[in-house]
Design an enzyme around this catalytic site. Sequence first.
Site, PDB file in Angstrom:
ATOM      1  N   SER A  21      94.307  45.982  79.709  1.00 15.69           N
ATOM      2  CA  SER A  21      95.140  45.651  78.555  1.00 15.69           C
ATOM      3  C   SER A  21      96.414  46.473  78.416  1.00 15.69           C
ATOM      4  CB  SER A  21      94.315  45.771  77.265  1.00 15.69           C
ATOM      5  OG  SER A  21      93.422  44.688  77.168  1.00 15.69           O
ATOM      6  N   THR A  61      79.588  34.022  82.478  1.00 20.59           N
ATOM      7  CA  THR A  61      80.226  33.541  83.698  1.00 20.59           C
ATOM      8  C   THR A  61      80.980  34.635  84.432  1.00 20.59           C
ATOM      9  OG1 THR A  61      80.459  31.329  82.738  1.00 20.59           O
ATOM     10  CG2 THR A  61      81.851  31.840  84.642  1.00 20.59           C
ATOM     11  N   TYR A  97      91.532  42.490  67.284  1.00 20.27           N
ATOM     12  CA  TYR A  97      92.029  42.508  68.662  1.00 20.27           C
ATOM     13  C   TYR A  97      91.593  41.242  69.376  1.00 20.27           C
ATOM     14  CZ  TYR A  97      93.315  44.664  73.119  1.00 20.27           C
ATOM     15  OH  TYR A  97      93.904  44.966  74.324  1.00 20.27           O
ATOM     16  N   SER A  98      92.558  40.511  69.926  1.00 17.90           N
ATOM     17  CA  SER A  98      92.246  39.249  70.596  1.00 17.90           C
ATOM     18  C   SER A  98      93.074  39.108  71.862  1.00 17.90           C
ATOM     19  CB  SER A  98      92.511  38.060  69.667  1.00 17.90           C
ATOM     20  OG  SER A  98      92.346  36.836  70.365  1.00 17.90           O
ATOM     21  N   ASN A  99      92.414  39.009  72.999  1.00 20.66           N
ATOM     22  CA  ASN A  99      93.122  38.788  74.252  1.00 20.66           C
ATOM     23  C   ASN A  99      93.845  37.450  74.275  1.00 20.66           C
ATOM     24  OD1 ASN A  99      92.452  41.131  76.109  1.00 20.66           O
ATOM     25  ND2 ASN A  99      90.408  40.578  75.393  1.00 20.66           N
ATOM     26  N   GLY A 155      93.218  50.216  78.514  1.00 13.33           N
ATOM     27  CA  GLY A 155      92.900  48.972  79.187  1.00 13.33           C
ATOM     28  C   GLY A 155      91.605  49.035  79.943  1.00 13.33           C
ATOM     29  N   PHE A 163      81.615  32.386  78.434  1.00  7.82           N
ATOM     30  CA  PHE A 163      82.615  33.063  79.253  1.00  7.82           C
ATOM     31  C   PHE A 163      82.084  34.417  79.710  1.00  7.82           C
ATOM     32  CE2 PHE A 163      86.375  35.565  80.176  1.00  7.82           C
ATOM     33  CZ  PHE A 163      87.200  34.657  80.835  1.00  7.82           C
TER      34      PHE A 163
END
Length: 384
Positions: free
Chosen positions: A85, A152, A191-193, A335, A149
Amino acid sequence: MSVRVTLVAATAVALSAALAGAALATPTGGHDATREALRAAVRDGVPGVTATAKDAHGTWRATEGVGNLRTGQPRSAADHYRVGSITKTFVATVLLQLEAEGRLSLDDKVGKWLPGAVRGNGHDGRRISLRQLLNHTSGIYDYTSDEEFGRTYFLKDGFLAHRYDTDEPSELLAVAMAHEPEFAPGTSWSYSNTNYVLAGMVIEKATGRPYGAEIRDRIIEPLHLRATSVPGTRAAVPQPSSRAYSKLAQTATGPTYDVTRLNPSLAYAAGEMISDSADLSRFYRALLGGDLLPPRQLKAMKTTVPIDGAPNVAYGLGLMDRKLSCGVHVWGHGGGIHGSSSEAVTTPDGRHSLALNFNGDWAGDSEAVIEAEFCGDRRPRDAS
């Protein structure tokens, strides 16, 4: 540490730290405390760590532990590694440069640039600004929190079967849109990617070029960041580098897997970049020193919003402000991605910087290393 959320793990660690403040100056030049914090990380289970600090006394580089569990090869101060990140600061910088050029405004709505992309289950891109993407006040669901997700890409069976899959940004966005928003835009922080997947897509729409090409031409090449790249779908990490390790499980126990090779498109503009400690220090020093943004845009980047539960941490536009236990403020970002946990921070004047990487994602306290470097023995006795 849950491997499922490794894309945000390093940042989450920083945000959860409740650091006591005391108005004291930075320590005097030595790095003994930092060295001990690196050793403590290895004792805690991190295979190896590499760090570079720069201050008025010069550049200090240190490594501990191993870069290859099979051969015992030590880590190198010149190691390339996935920075997760920390990519977000690069992306935010490009968007702010585009604003300075009059090509977009941070007050533009996402729907203006990506019509219809953010919709469904209560999401509405016509109500969300680009600024809210960059400071995580959009409320958009984080696609990496989706259970399927996670199975996976972050747990053993899924990762080993899908580590080389290519994910399009639109596919990552679709995962998020299958969920309801966390809150109405601008009413809270989470927090959102997904926010930075969208930010990368906006850069591409505004420029007509891949977001990575804009980062290369605007930041990497002008600053001569020789170890820094936006790999796209490339699975390998350039040499010199160490191996990256993960438990690929919800726990910090069990077998350890080599996860060095993977297709980083699963992170896209939220976390796919590769760099080294020297380049990261140079980048943040240049950014905070005003070399990449005009004063107006740098001020906007450093305009923060509070984070519930983390009174000494605030979030700007792809940039975090942390008040350490000795009262020193550092700006930067953390990150995490498979087998790699990184931090890069600098003081507000850019004169004292630190960048580090753990080549394991289940152990180690990077916040303790930052505290040691900038506070040393000056921490309050009752600080945690």
